[in-house]
Design a protein around this motif. Structure first.
Motif, PDB file in Angstrom:
ATOM      1  N   GLN A   1       1.118  -1.182  -0.152  1.00 19.00           N
ATOM      2  CA  GLN A   1       0.052  -0.007   0.187  1.00 19.00           C
ATOM      3  C   GLN A   1       1.125   0.673  -0.002  1.00 19.00           C
ATOM      4  OE1 GLN A   1      -3.802   0.527   3.330  1.00 19.00           O
ATOM      5  NE2 GLN A   1      -2.076   1.107   3.447  1.00 19.00           N
ATOM      6  N   LYS A   2       0.203   2.257  -1.172  1.00 18.80           N
ATOM      7  CA  LYS A   2       1.908   3.506  -0.967  1.00 18.80           C
ATOM      8  C   LYS A   2       0.927   4.508  -0.101  1.00 18.80           C
ATOM      9  CE  LYS A   2      -0.546   5.700  -4.363  1.00 18.80           C
ATOM     10  NZ  LYS A   2      -0.348   6.341  -6.330  1.00 18.80           N
TER      11      LYS A   2
ATOM     12  N   VAL B   1     -10.297  12.026  -0.382  1.00 14.15           N
ATOM     13  CA  VAL B   1      -9.301  11.421  -0.636  1.00 14.15           C
ATOM     14  C   VAL B   1      -8.772  10.540   0.881  1.00 14.15           C
ATOM     15  CG1 VAL B   1      -6.949  11.582  -0.061  1.00 14.15           C
ATOM     16  CG2 VAL B   1      -8.041  13.042  -1.793  1.00 14.15           C
ATOM     17  N   VAL B   2      -8.736   9.717   1.112  1.00 15.70           N
ATOM     18  CA  VAL B   2      -8.588   8.765   2.361  1.00 15.70           C
ATOM     19  C   VAL B   2      -6.877   8.391   2.770  1.00 15.70           C
ATOM     20  CG1 VAL B   2      -9.078   6.545   3.527  1.00 15.70           C
ATOM     21  CG2 VAL B   2     -10.369   7.066   2.699  1.00 15.70           C
ATOM     22  N   PRO B   3      -6.428   9.082   3.837  1.00 11.33           N
ATOM     23  CA  PRO B   3      -5.283   8.642   3.735  1.00 11.33           C
ATOM     24  C   PRO B   3      -4.505   7.886   4.550  1.00 11.33           C
ATOM     25  CG  PRO B   3      -6.329  10.111   5.305  1.00 11.33           C
ATOM     26  CD  PRO B   3      -7.347   9.285   4.498  1.00 11.33           C
ATOM     27  N   ALA B   4      -3.662   6.854   4.152  1.00 10.91           N
ATOM     28  CA  ALA B   4      -2.998   5.765   4.060  1.00 10.91           C
ATOM     29  C   ALA B   4      -1.140   6.127   4.450  1.00 10.91           C
ATOM     30  CB  ALA B   4      -3.539   5.194   2.805  1.00 10.91           C
ATOM     31  N   PHE B   5      -1.454   4.754   5.559  1.00 10.48           N
ATOM     32  CA  PHE B   5       0.444   4.384   5.673  1.00 10.48           C
ATOM     33  C   PHE B   5       0.647   3.944   4.585  1.00 10.48           C
ATOM     34  CE2 PHE B   5      -1.672   5.384   9.540  1.00 10.48           C
ATOM     35  CZ  PHE B   5      -0.788   6.202  10.740  1.00 10.48           C
ATOM     36  N   LYS B   6       1.992   4.101   4.561  1.00 12.10           N
ATOM     37  CA  LYS B   6       2.807   3.478   3.128  1.00 12.10           C
ATOM     38  C   LYS B   6       2.810   1.432   3.960  1.00 12.10           C
ATOM     39  CE  LYS B   6       7.945   2.902   1.193  1.00 12.10           C
ATOM     40  NZ  LYS B   6       8.837   2.384   0.717  1.00 12.10           N
ATOM     41  N   ARG B   7       3.496   0.761   3.301  1.00 10.84           N
ATOM     42  CA  ARG B   7       2.361  -0.219   3.912  1.00 10.84           C
ATOM     43  C   ARG B   7       3.767  -1.137   3.701  1.00 10.84           C
ATOM     44  NH1 ARG B   7      -2.582  -3.062   4.572  1.00 10.84           N
ATOM     45  NH2 ARG B   7      -2.714  -1.446   6.502  1.00 10.84           N
ATOM     46  N   MET B   8       5.002  -2.025   3.414  1.00 10.17           N
ATOM     47  CA  MET B   8       5.336  -2.572   3.209  1.00 10.17           C
ATOM     48  C   MET B   8       4.893  -4.730   3.709  1.00 10.17           C
ATOM     49  SD  MET B   8       7.710  -1.043   1.048  1.00 10.17           S
ATOM     50  CE  MET B   8       8.515  -2.232   0.541  1.00 10.17           C
ATOM     51  N   GLY B   9       5.485  -5.654   3.293  1.00  5.27           N
ATOM     52  CA  GLY B   9       5.619  -7.024   3.415  1.00  5.27           C
ATOM     53  C   GLY B   9       5.955  -8.102   2.637  1.00  5.27           C
ATOM     54  N   TYR B  10       6.512  -9.100   3.612  1.00  3.97           N
ATOM     55  CA  TYR B  10       7.174 -10.268   2.875  1.00  3.97           C
ATOM     56  C   TYR B  10       6.678 -11.186   3.282  1.00  3.97           C
ATOM     57  CZ  TYR B  10       9.658  -9.484   7.049  1.00  3.97           C
ATOM     58  OH  TYR B  10      10.418  -9.549   8.417  1.00  3.97           O
ATOM     59  N   GLY B  11       6.694 -12.569   2.667  1.00  4.70           N
ATOM     60  CA  GLY B  11       6.730 -13.640   2.769  1.00  4.70           C
ATOM     61  C   GLY B  11       7.014 -14.762   2.132  1.00  4.70           C
ATOM     62  N   VAL B  12       7.235 -15.597   2.702  1.00  4.08           N
ATOM     63  CA  VAL B  12       7.429 -17.472   2.462  1.00  4.08           C
ATOM     64  C   VAL B  12       6.676 -18.075   2.564  1.00  4.08           C
ATOM     65  CG1 VAL B  12       8.813 -17.631   4.083  1.00  4.08           C
ATOM     66  CG2 VAL B  12       9.944 -18.203   2.096  1.00  4.08           C
ATOM     67  N   LYS B  13       6.763 -19.035   1.424  1.00  2.00           N
ATOM     68  CA  LYS B  13       6.077 -20.398   1.619  1.00  2.00           C
ATOM     69  C   LYS B  13       6.949 -21.740   1.086  1.00  2.00           C
ATOM     70  CE  LYS B  13       2.015 -22.555  -1.012  1.00  2.00           C
ATOM     71  NZ  LYS B  13       0.752 -22.800  -1.663  1.00  2.00           N
ATOM     72  N   ALA B  14       6.842 -23.006   1.330  1.00  2.00           N
ATOM     73  CA  ALA B  14       8.181 -24.003   1.271  1.00  2.00           C
ATOM     74  C   ALA B  14       7.346 -25.087   1.249  1.00  2.00           C
ATOM     75  CB  ALA B  14       9.132 -23.443   2.556  1.00  2.00           C
ATOM     76  N   GLY B  15       7.184 -25.882   1.023  1.00  2.00           N
ATOM     77  CA  GLY B  15       6.379 -27.500   0.388  1.00  2.00           C
ATOM     78  C   GLY B  15       6.473 -28.589  -0.042  1.00  2.00           C
ATOM     79  N   TYR B  16       6.437 -29.229  -0.465  1.00  2.00           N
ATOM     80  CA  TYR B  16       6.404 -30.486  -1.073  1.00  2.00           C
ATOM     81  C   TYR B  16       5.796 -31.517  -1.518  1.00  2.00           C
ATOM     82  CZ  TYR B  16       8.828 -35.649  -1.586  1.00  2.00           C
ATOM     83  OH  TYR B  16       9.102 -36.289  -2.309  1.00  2.00           O
TER      84      TYR B  16
ATOM     85  N   LYS C   1       3.883  -4.149   7.579  1.00  2.00           N
ATOM     86  CA  LYS C   1       3.774  -3.298   8.800  1.00  2.00           C
ATOM     87  C   LYS C   1       3.792  -2.128   8.059  1.00  2.00           C
ATOM     88  CE  LYS C   1       6.404  -2.295  12.419  1.00  2.00           C
ATOM     89  NZ  LYS C   1       7.464  -1.870  13.400  1.00  2.00           N
ATOM     90  N   ASP C   2       2.895  -0.718   8.553  1.00  2.00           N
ATOM     91  CA  ASP C   2       2.745   0.024   8.074  1.00  2.00           C
ATOM     92  C   ASP C   2       3.673   0.893   9.067  1.00  2.00           C
ATOM     93  OD1 ASP C   2       0.454  -0.675   6.923  1.00  2.00           O
ATOM     94  OD2 ASP C   2      -0.487   0.472   8.856  1.00  2.00           O
ATOM     95  N   GLU C   3       4.784   1.783   7.543  1.00  2.00           N
ATOM     96  CA  GLU C   3       5.535   2.937   8.407  1.00  2.00           C
ATOM     97  C   GLU C   3       4.454   4.356   9.118  1.00  2.00           C
ATOM     98  OE1 GLU C   3       7.854   3.886   5.079  1.00  2.00           O
ATOM     99  OE2 GLU C   3       8.707   1.814   5.189  1.00  2.00           O
ATOM    100  N   GLU C   4       5.065   4.111  10.351  1.00  2.00           N
ATOM    101  CA  GLU C   4       4.528   5.123  10.596  1.00  2.00           C
ATOM    102  C   GLU C   4       4.911   6.236  10.844  1.00  2.00           C
ATOM    103  OE1 GLU C   4       5.540   4.999  15.040  1.00  2.00           O
ATOM    104  OE2 GLU C   4       5.034   2.979  15.166  1.00  2.00           O
ATOM    105  N   ASN C   5       5.178   7.018  10.037  1.00  2.00           N
ATOM    106  CA  ASN C   5       6.157   8.445   9.520  1.00  2.00           C
ATOM    107  C   ASN C   5       6.535   8.234   8.075  1.00  2.00           C
ATOM    108  OD1 ASN C   5       6.915   8.431  12.343  1.00  2.00           O
ATOM    109  ND2 ASN C   5       9.502   7.965  11.748  1.00  2.00           N
ATOM    110  N   SER C   6       5.047   7.906   7.256  1.00  2.00           N
ATOM    111  CA  SER C   6       5.595   8.048   5.965  1.00  2.00           C
ATOM    112  C   SER C   6       4.469   9.200   5.514  1.00  2.00           C
ATOM    113  CB  SER C   6       4.942   6.274   5.325  1.00  2.00           C
ATOM    114  OG  SER C   6       3.783   5.668   5.652  1.00  2.00           O
TER     115      SER C   6
END
Length: 581
Positions: free
Chosen positions: A155-156, A168-183, A198-203
């Motif tokens: 999210q920008k 216009v609805v204010p929004a925090f910059k939101r960064m994310g990461y993930g991993v999926k592993a399987g067999y 997680k949102d960046e508080e100072n964005s």
């Protein structure tokens, strides 16, 4: 330099160039293995122009007497890297579209697929479920193993705008990461998933009071697996837990339960505004020689959320069952399923809703020429509203037990029959019959309410095709009736259509007409007749000319009803398609 080495370096040079050039719209996968094996650049597209004449008598005109519409598209494809462009123009407005608002590259080489720019990935419904991100991702399937990972902006940041008046609805910059592993080995599989956002508080510079826009943090962990037993039974299950912090500025807290979040380290920080939820889904299917049967169960805690999905259903528990079988050597096929769903799992809502859904489908192939199919479905919704006034005003525990119980029942049944009278090189004839019934009703306190409705539809059609003449004639009769509490409306009438192809099927012409009459509570309201003539001609498979003439006439018999009118619409069109292949 050997041919093998030159091919290797060409693949990675192309990969680097496309990665540097792509900023802004999704395209299909770029297969790097295709380098040197096929045409590097292909161009496809087309243009079309339509002119529309319109006239009406008896009512206000619904469109301009003359209008035209032009459109076109062109697509450049370089080893699977597509750049589509399109335009539209009419005497009312014009537009040009190009895909560089959100561009993504998805190169593929053997069992590895990369995602660069704007992309979306799907780990599971409870974790990362199709959310678009700006960043990078990878999906690798070496043999029976599979690994997926992503990192990017979900999210920008959107700055508050006091002059927008809420648009216009204010929004925090939101960064994310993930991993999926399987067999996975056939129906045996296991997957482990971790996703964090997680949102960046100072964005953004500030958050206006009362907007309820707070910086959030989310960690979701999931494990899923499946196992095949005795070559007939398949078990599947997934369990996910989600820790979500409503405001990352709240003080930290220690947990007596949910220790996995307390020991997550930098992945998650428990706070006073944090909440913890779980979701569970399981199923078992048994496949016998003559039938199959399956059971499913799903439970999602009230409030369960993941920042890896745009929308999520929670506060839900459902139980489902399905079965299918065949009789008489496969001539009769039967499939049925039933499910029960409820909400208010923690009994904190004022109302509780329960749904019961059931359906059955039957197919019967009596012969090569005669086929039947039928279906039935029933959807019931039961709502219990717990009012505080019941507890205040009741005289005995047995007062008002059912007065706030609402039940909605919806039923649907269909029957389709198709009979082929003749099918050979000279003639094809068939008869088709469709019947549909729908019923909707309401109950309150076990008493039927005067608010239901029933809908009936019948359609019978006969079609004959004279194969050597490329001629098809179709006749049909339609009947619709809708019964409500105080209104009974009905529409019925015939339809006749004739179509023919000429000049080695390069030219096609058709004509159709219909006559429909409408009645309300037994009184005739209106009659609608229409006539449609259409034709088309194709030159060298690229040039296409089309002509369509439509006349509609409505006569109104009721006083105060819609006015009578006659309407004409004529459309003349031309389209051209091209390709460099």
């Amino acid at each position: 330099m050997s041919n093998r080495n030159s091919g290797y370096w060409c693949k990675w040079i192309l990969f680097t160039i496309t990665a540097l050039c792509g900023v802004g719209s999704n395209v299909h996968s770029q297969n790097l293995e295709a380098v040197g094996k096929e045409s590097p650049l292909t161009i496809t597209g087309g243009v079309s122009l339509n002119q529309i004449l319109y006239a009406v008598d008896g009512m206000e005109s619904r469109r301009d007497p003359y209008s035209y519409y032009a459109s076109g598209n062109i697509n450049f494809n370089l080893y699977g890297w597509s750049v589509p462009l399109s335009f539209t123009y009419s005497n009312q407005q014009g537009s040009f579209q190009q895909p560089f608002n959100q561009y993504g590259l998805h190169p593929t080489y053997k069992w590895v697929t990369g995602h660069l720019g704007y992309a979306s990935m799907n780990f599971s419904p409870y974790t990362l479920a199709g959310h678009i991100f700006l960043g990078a991702g990878i999906e690798a399937r070496p043999g029976k193993w599979n690994v997926s990972a992503m990192y990017g902006r979900l999210q920008k940041a959107v700055e508050p705008d006091s002059t927008s008046e809420g648009t216009v609805v204010p929004a925090f910059k939101r960064m994310g990461y993930g991993v999926k592993a399987g067999y996975a080995d056939g129906n045996d599989f296991v997957n482990i998933i971790a996703f964090r956002a997680k949102d960046e508080e100072n964005s953004i510079s500030y958050v206006p009071d009362g907007d309820d826009i707070l910086p959030e943090e989310n960690l979701v962990l999931s494990v899923a697996g499946g196992k095949e037993l005795f070559s007939r039974i398949v078990l599947m299950a997934e369990y996910a837990i989600s820790g979500i912090t409503r405001d990352t500025r709240a003080p930290e807290a220690s947990l007596e339960s949910n220790k996995i979040f307390d020991n997550a380290g930098p992945l998650f920080t428990p706070r006073l505004s944090s909440s913890y939820y779980s979701a569970f889904k399981t199923g078992v299917n048994y496949q016998a020689d003559a039938y199959s049967i399956g059971f499913g169960y799903e439970r999602i805690d009230p409030g369960y959320r993941t920042l890896g999905a745009y929308f999520f259903n929670n506060d839900m528990e459902s139980i489902t069952m399905n079965t299918a079988t065949a009789f008489f050597g496969g001539k009769v096929n039967v499939a049925a399923n039933v499910g029960v769903q409820r909400d208010n799992l923690d009994n904190t809502k004022v109302s509780t809703m329960k749904r019961v859904v059931g359906s059955m489908n039957i197919g019967y192939a009596a012969s090569e020429r005669l086929n039947f199919s039928a279906s039935y479905s029933n959807f019931q919704t039961f709502t219990n509203i717990r009012s505080q006034f019941l507890d205040i005003n009741q005289l005995t525990p047995y007062d008002n037990l059912d007065t706030l119980n609402f039940t909605q029942i919806s039923q649907n049944a269909t029957l389709n029959t198709n009979y082929v009278l003749r099918a050979d090189k000279e003639r094809r004839q068939n008869i088709n019959l469709n019947l549909t019934f729908q019923d909707a009703s309401d109950q309150q306190g076990g008493v039927e309410q005067n608010s239901g409705s029933q809908f009936y539809m019948a359609n019978a059609a006969y079609s004959v095709s004279l194969v050597p003449r490329n001629l098809t004639i179709t006749g049909a009769f339609n009947y619709n009736e809708n019964k409500a509490a105080t209104i009974n409306s009905m529409t019925l009438g015939p339809t006749l259509a004739v179509s023919k192809t000429l000049m080695e099927r390069k030219m096609r012409v058709s004509i159709s007409t219909s006559w429909n009459e409408s009645y309300t509570n037994g009184d005739k309201m209106s009659r609608v007749a229409n006539l449609r003539v259409a034709g088309g001609y194709i030159i060298k498979k690229k040039h296409n000319f089309n002509l369509s003439l439509v006349t509609v006439n409505r006569e109104t018999d009721s006083e105060g009803g819609a006015s009578s009118f006659t309407e004409f619409t004529g459309t003349l069109g031309y389209s051209y398609s091209f390709s460099s292949r």
